[in-house]
Design an enzyme around this catalytic site. Sequence first.
Site, PDB file in Angstrom:
ATOM      1  CG  ASP A 138      -3.669  -5.791  -4.943  1.00  0.00           C
ATOM      2  OD1 ASP A 138      -4.797  -5.353  -4.644  1.00  0.00           O
ATOM      3  OD2 ASP A 138      -2.856  -6.196  -4.086  1.00  0.00           O
ATOM      4  CG  HIS A 145      -1.959  -1.055   1.195  1.00  0.00           C
ATOM      5  ND1 HIS A 145      -1.722  -2.329   1.680  1.00  0.00           N
ATOM      6  CD2 HIS A 145      -3.236  -1.066   0.731  1.00  0.00           C
ATOM      7  CE1 HIS A 145      -2.807  -3.067   1.525  1.00  0.00           C
ATOM      8  NE2 HIS A 145      -3.738  -2.323   0.951  1.00  0.00           N
TER       9      HIS A 145
END
Length: 335
Positions: free
Chosen positions: A248, A180
């Site tokens: 993703d 992230h």
Amino acid sequence: MRFGATIQDAEGLRLTAEEKALFRDTNPFGFILFGRNIDSVDQVLALCGDFREAVGRDCLITIDQEGGRVQRLRPPLARDWLPPLDEVATAGERAERAMYLRYRLIAQELRALGIDSNCAPTLDLAFAETHPFLRNRLYAGDPAQVARIGRAVADGLLEGGVLPVMKHMPGHGRATLDTHHELPTVSIETDLLDSSDFAPFRALNDLPMGMTAHLVFDRIGPDPATVSAPLVTLIRSQIGFDGLLMTDDISMKALSGSVADKATRAIAAGVDVVLHCNGTFQDRAAVAQAAGEMSAVAQARAERAMAQRKDPQPLDIEAAEAEHSRLIGGQGYGG
């Protein structure tokens, strides 16, 4: 008309007029829900209806409902679940059955809200060094055990009418950074990766959908798997996966560049569909334009995946809950 090569999200609890127009014009393959999109049963059902009305078809709607730390639905809309790694450890030799029941019950929760896909099973291997953002979301460190539990998870979802998305291909467990925020690099010989990290994905290469990993395998190439043609080729050939391959979330900081750049690079690398989350309306529009329509091959994979979305099999919910609770030592559910 081909699907748009995106899976998109929404800002709030219902679609705005702008979002409806964008999705009508760009026809995303599907949508994904987050906590900000969830308030009540009626509201979630209405939002799912908004998505499907906007694209004019019974499109796929997915979510991250692993249980534990990563579950967008919480009580009273859904049960609380142990982290997967904890449940597997608690159930011991009974873990496959426990995880099958867990995800069969999760499928029932999702379908009751109009959701028909789940970003699970997570087939990455759990190592001592696996970053904490991921580790307790995993099942085990042994490839064969991960494959067996992953199959049980997928079976529970499919029998509940929910399409599984296996992640993160070709293996995220060796990452020591949180994607992230940062880009991890793995420096391991390909032969070792093939016999370990890649093995659970190969064992489940018949599943309808898979998700890429945002990490570099430097013995294979310099780019993260999501935007790496050599790694997408490896997923297709060495792992043998010919299902629908999605990225993703491309808004994660592990990937560099604008979201449009990331989408363009992913499609050029051979990924079928771009997952975009947590951006602005302008970001959603830019990603839709950059990704464009699905290729003919991607469209065929998408249609094959959707054909595996079946009506749920009958389920005795009370009996399933009772058996699952016994298998994990009598622990109940929240909500």
